[in-house]
Design a protein around this motif. Structure first.
Motif, mmCIF file in Angstrom:
data_model
loop_
_atom_site.group_PDB
_atom_site.id
_atom_site.type_symbol
_atom_site.label_atom_id
_atom_site.label_comp_id
_atom_site.label_asym_id
_atom_site.label_seq_id
_atom_site.Cartn_x
_atom_site.Cartn_y
_atom_site.Cartn_z
ATOM 1 N N ARG A 245 77.952 35.072 47.056
ATOM 2 C CA ARG A 245 76.965 34.634 47.980
ATOM 3 C C ARG A 245 76.819 35.444 49.269
ATOM 4 O O ARG A 245 75.936 35.770 49.498
ATOM 5 C CB ARG A 245 77.281 33.220 48.309
ATOM 6 N N GLU A 246 77.934 36.032 49.750
ATOM 7 C CA GLU A 246 77.997 36.780 50.648
ATOM 8 C C GLU A 246 77.430 38.066 50.473
ATOM 9 O O GLU A 246 76.633 38.549 51.372
ATOM 10 C CB GLU A 246 79.337 36.781 51.452
ATOM 11 N N LEU A 247 77.720 38.692 49.442
ATOM 12 C CA LEU A 247 77.185 39.989 49.130
ATOM 13 C C LEU A 247 75.603 40.034 48.960
ATOM 14 O O LEU A 247 74.762 40.697 49.335
ATOM 15 C CB LEU A 247 77.721 40.642 47.874
ATOM 16 N N GLU A 248 75.055 38.999 48.158
ATOM 17 C CA GLU A 248 73.565 38.637 47.736
ATOM 18 C C GLU A 248 72.805 38.408 49.333
ATOM 19 O O GLU A 248 71.780 39.053 49.427
ATOM 20 C CB GLU A 248 73.722 37.472 47.000
ATOM 21 N N ASP A 249 73.587 37.836 50.206
ATOM 22 C CA ASP A 249 72.912 37.510 51.579
ATOM 23 C C ASP A 249 72.823 38.755 52.189
ATOM 24 O O ASP A 249 71.712 39.033 53.179
ATOM 25 C CB ASP A 249 73.617 36.285 52.309
ATOM 26 N N ARG A 250 73.856 39.656 52.261
ATOM 27 C CA ARG A 250 73.762 40.834 53.140
ATOM 28 C C ARG A 250 72.667 41.793 52.573
ATOM 29 O O ARG A 250 71.977 42.488 53.284
ATOM 30 C CB ARG A 250 75.219 41.426 52.858
ATOM 31 N N ILE A 251 72.878 41.704 51.281
ATOM 32 C CA ILE A 251 71.834 42.636 50.574
ATOM 33 C C ILE A 251 70.366 42.410 50.910
ATOM 34 O O ILE A 251 69.434 42.938 51.332
ATOM 35 C CB ILE A 251 71.982 42.825 49.112
ATOM 36 N N ARG A 252 69.883 41.182 50.763
ATOM 37 C CA ARG A 252 68.642 40.581 50.973
ATOM 38 C C ARG A 252 68.259 40.641 52.433
ATOM 39 O O ARG A 252 67.047 40.987 52.735
ATOM 40 C CB ARG A 252 68.577 39.110 50.616
ATOM 41 N N ALA A 253 69.168 40.365 53.550
ATOM 42 C CA ALA A 253 68.833 40.555 54.855
ATOM 43 C C ALA A 253 68.551 41.864 55.182
ATOM 44 O O ALA A 253 67.671 42.347 55.808
ATOM 45 C CB ALA A 253 70.014 39.943 55.657
ATOM 46 N N ALA A 254 69.508 42.813 54.574
ATOM 47 C CA ALA A 254 69.066 44.317 54.909
ATOM 48 C C ALA A 254 67.952 44.768 54.470
ATOM 49 O O ALA A 254 67.223 45.513 54.788
ATOM 50 C CB ALA A 254 70.328 45.065 54.235
ATOM 51 N N ALA A 255 67.557 44.328 53.041
ATOM 52 C CA ALA A 255 66.184 44.644 52.435
ATOM 53 C C ALA A 255 64.943 44.334 53.003
ATOM 54 O O ALA A 255 63.865 44.771 53.077
ATOM 55 C CB ALA A 255 66.286 44.286 51.107
ATOM 56 N N GLY A 256 65.111 43.300 53.917
ATOM 57 C CA GLY A 256 64.093 42.615 54.705
ATOM 58 C C GLY A 256 62.706 42.085 53.571
ATOM 59 O O GLY A 256 62.871 41.482 52.652
ATOM 60 N N ASP A 257 61.412 42.872 53.920
ATOM 61 C CA ASP A 257 60.271 42.578 53.284
ATOM 62 C C ASP A 257 60.110 43.621 52.135
ATOM 63 O O ASP A 257 59.264 43.469 51.361
ATOM 64 C CB ASP A 257 59.233 42.593 54.152
ATOM 65 N N GLU A 258 61.050 44.423 51.915
ATOM 66 C CA GLU A 258 60.887 45.495 51.012
ATOM 67 C C GLU A 258 61.253 44.795 49.583
ATOM 68 O O GLU A 258 62.272 44.196 49.496
ATOM 69 C CB GLU A 258 61.942 46.474 51.207
ATOM 70 N N PRO A 259 60.673 45.488 48.475
ATOM 71 C CA PRO A 259 60.808 44.830 47.142
ATOM 72 C C PRO A 259 62.240 45.213 46.757
ATOM 73 O O PRO A 259 62.504 46.451 46.704
ATOM 74 C CB PRO A 259 59.480 45.525 46.112
ATOM 75 N N VAL A 260 62.797 44.221 46.185
ATOM 76 C CA VAL A 260 64.320 44.195 45.966
ATOM 77 C C VAL A 260 64.523 43.320 44.884
ATOM 78 O O VAL A 260 64.151 42.080 44.889
ATOM 79 C CB VAL A 260 65.362 44.348 47.369
ATOM 80 N N SER A 261 65.457 43.537 43.646
ATOM 81 C CA SER A 261 65.952 42.619 42.997
ATOM 82 C C SER A 261 67.589 42.482 43.191
ATOM 83 O O SER A 261 68.161 43.745 43.003
ATOM 84 C CB SER A 261 65.616 43.050 41.356
ATOM 85 N N VAL A 262 67.939 41.314 43.158
ATOM 86 C CA VAL A 262 69.305 41.165 43.354
ATOM 87 C C VAL A 262 69.693 40.023 42.433
ATOM 88 O O VAL A 262 69.372 38.941 42.766
ATOM 89 C CB VAL A 262 69.321 40.605 45.100
ATOM 90 N N THR A 263 70.499 40.668 41.583
ATOM 91 C CA THR A 263 71.136 39.422 40.373
ATOM 92 C C THR A 263 72.605 39.344 40.200
ATOM 93 O O THR A 263 73.112 40.361 39.969
ATOM 94 C CB THR A 263 70.361 39.993 39.131
ATOM 95 N N ASP A 264 72.857 38.122 40.484
ATOM 96 C CA ASP A 264 74.449 37.899 40.198
ATOM 97 C C ASP A 264 74.771 37.991 38.655
ATOM 98 O O ASP A 264 74.206 37.209 37.738
ATOM 99 C CB ASP A 264 74.874 36.562 40.684
ATOM 100 N N VAL A 265 75.535 39.065 38.373
ATOM 101 C CA VAL A 265 75.653 39.145 36.965
ATOM 102 C C VAL A 265 77.221 38.955 36.679
ATOM 103 O O VAL A 265 77.766 39.455 35.501
ATOM 104 C CB VAL A 265 75.174 40.526 36.331
#
Length: 198
Positions: free
Chosen positions: A96-116
């Protein structure tokens, strides 16, 4: 995605003693163990876009841009899987913490973050004959000049698709990231291939 309310169960729980027995019997020539429950986050984004640098800063480690390479920070490893694809590997429970950090850093840029994380488990293979053992079933040139520390590759090992990672220093061995459904088969294959060192 796995149900977070359930207690996780290692796909190799029943093989733990067999791996330990083989390690003892080899007198250190090969060491085999599972590293269960590592957090694994699939990441896709434009490597030339602003999100790539921002995500690297947020993680504390830059995304590797050279094919088949790894970057490491204290508790994170980032694997290059493709021109716009990475696998972020962290400590158990950090999803959860890693996903949140990545999404916050990406902002409005297109990014795919998937827990595998539940998709794969990790086998650790070390010891002075680790490369020899893996060479029995891997078509990659595993010589340290070609596949030394800081390298990774999507390949097959014993006819099983894996992500193979040469750990960050000589002698640290290899991570083998394998789909949970194939982990038992690959463990049997490794134990069989290790017989000459026991």
């Amino acid at each position: 995605m796995a149900d977070p309310t359930l207690t996780p169960r290692s796909p190799l729980l029943s093989a733990k003693e067999r791996l330990a027995d083989a390690t003892r019997a080899s007198h250190g020539r090969v060491r085999l163990a599972e590293l269960p429950f590592l957090t694994q986050i699939g990441l896709r984004l434009d490597p030339k876009g602003p999100a790539a640098g921002a995500v690297g800063v947020a993680l504390g480690v830059p995304l590797p841009l050279e094919p088949d390479t790894v970057t490491r920070a204290r508790d994170l490893t980032v694997l290059w899987l493709g021109p716009d694809e990475w696998l972020v590997v962290g400590e158990p429970g950090a999803r959860r913490e890693l996903e949140d950090r990545i999404r916050a850093a990406a902002g409005d840029e297109p990014v795919s973050v998937t827990d595998v994380s539940a998709q794969r488990t990790t086998l650790l293979v070390t010891g002075p004959h680790a490369r020899d053992l893996l060479a029995h079933g891997c078509s990659l040139d595993l010589h340290p000049r070609g596949f030394g520390p800081g390298r990774c590759a999507q390949t097959t090992l014993g006819r099983t698709q894996v992500v193979l990672v040469a750990r960050d220093r000589p002698g640290a061995g290899f991570w083998i990231l394998v789909r949970s459904s194939f982990a038992g088969y690959l463990t049997d294959w490794l134990l069989d291939a290790a017989a000459e060192y026991l």
